[in-house]
Structures are given as structure tokens and as C-alpha cells.
Write a protein that holds these residues in place. Structure first.
Motif, PDB file in Angstrom:
ATOM      1  N   LYS A   1       8.166 -15.983   0.754  1.00  0.00           N
ATOM      2  CA  LYS A   1       8.899 -14.770   1.142  1.00  0.00           C
ATOM      3  C   LYS A   1      10.399 -14.968   0.967  1.00  0.00           C
ATOM      4  CE  LYS A   1       5.620 -12.816   4.437  1.00  0.00           C
ATOM      5  NZ  LYS A   1       5.369 -12.487   5.850  1.00  0.00           N
TER       6      LYS A   1
ATOM      7  N   SER B   1       1.186 -21.133   6.875  1.00  0.00           N
ATOM      8  CA  SER B   1       2.202 -20.108   7.111  1.00  0.00           C
ATOM      9  C   SER B   1       3.556 -20.568   6.570  1.00  0.00           C
ATOM     10  CB  SER B   1       2.299 -19.792   8.604  1.00  0.00           C
ATOM     11  OG  SER B   1       2.677 -20.945   9.331  1.00  0.00           O
TER      12      SER B   1
ATOM     13  N   THR C   1      -3.907 -20.982   2.859  1.00  0.00           N
ATOM     14  CA  THR C   1      -2.546 -21.472   2.716  1.00  0.00           C
ATOM     15  C   THR C   1      -1.902 -21.520   4.089  1.00  0.00           C
ATOM     16  OG1 THR C   1      -1.715 -19.245   2.348  1.00  0.00           O
ATOM     17  CG2 THR C   1      -2.270 -20.540   0.406  1.00  0.00           C
TER      18      THR C   1
ATOM     19  N   ASP D   1       4.008 -22.166   3.733  1.00  0.00           N
ATOM     20  CA  ASP D   1       4.002 -21.798   2.319  1.00  0.00           C
ATOM     21  C   ASP D   1       4.301 -20.317   2.140  1.00  0.00           C
ATOM     22  OD1 ASP D   1       3.368 -24.397   1.588  1.00  0.00           O
ATOM     23  OD2 ASP D   1       1.208 -23.995   1.495  1.00  0.00           O
ATOM     24  N   VAL D   2       3.726 -19.497   2.987  1.00  0.00           N
ATOM     25  CA  VAL D   2       3.944 -18.054   2.905  1.00  0.00           C
ATOM     26  C   VAL D   2       5.407 -17.734   3.206  1.00  0.00           C
ATOM     27  CG1 VAL D   2       3.337 -15.829   3.917  1.00  0.00           C
ATOM     28  CG2 VAL D   2       1.550 -17.496   3.442  1.00  0.00           C
ATOM     29  N   ASP D   3       5.964 -18.377   4.229  1.00  0.00           N
ATOM     30  CA  ASP D   3       7.375 -18.143   4.574  1.00  0.00           C
ATOM     31  C   ASP D   3       8.297 -18.579   3.449  1.00  0.00           C
ATOM     32  OD1 ASP D   3       6.643 -17.099   7.026  1.00  0.00           O
ATOM     33  OD2 ASP D   3       6.954 -18.990   8.106  1.00  0.00           O
TER      34      ASP D   3
END
Length: 71
Positions: A39, A32, A30, A34-36
Motif C-alpha cells: 500500500k 499484513s 500473506t 506485506d500488504v502495508d
């Protein structure tokens, strides 16, 4: 079947297997961004839950619920 045909089949099979392994490893990565985004959404939901917990545990809310249950 001659030795050259067997060698060609082995090389093609090895390359196909190698390509499949690379594809399998990269399929689940994935970004970063998408991760942010996840979050940020998680923090937003945590804040909403905290607000709801504050409302529900408020004594005036509990009193209103008790009055409503008497009706």
C-alpha cells in the motif's frame, strides 16, 4: 489384503489429503506487513504519476516540446 490393512490405507490416505488441503490453504496467505508495504509503494507511485502528469500538462513543457520538434 485384510480389513485392517484396508482401514490403515484409508486412514493414512485421509490424513494425507487433509494435510494437503491445509497446506494449499496456507500457501497463499500473506502477512499484513506485506500488504502495508504494498500500500505504501502504491501511494508513492500514485504521487509520482501525479507529479509527472502535472509536468507534462504544463504549458511551458508543451511549448518546449514544440520548439524542440522544430529543430
Amino acid at each position: 489384503m485384510g480389513p485392517f490393512e484396508i482401514a490403515a490405507i484409508a486412514i493414512i490416505g485421509g490424513l494425507a489429503y487433509s494435510a494437503y488441503e491445509v497446506h494449499s490453504k496456507n500457501k497463499h496467505k500473506t502477512s499484513s506487513k506485506d500488504v502495508d508495504d504494498l500500500k505504501l509503494e502504491l501511494n508513492s507511485l500514485k504521487q509520482r504519476i501525479a507529479t509527472l502528469e502535472t509536468i507534462v500538462t504544463d504549458k511551458s513543457y508543451q511549448l518546449k516540446e514544440q520548439i524542440d520538434s522544430l529543430k
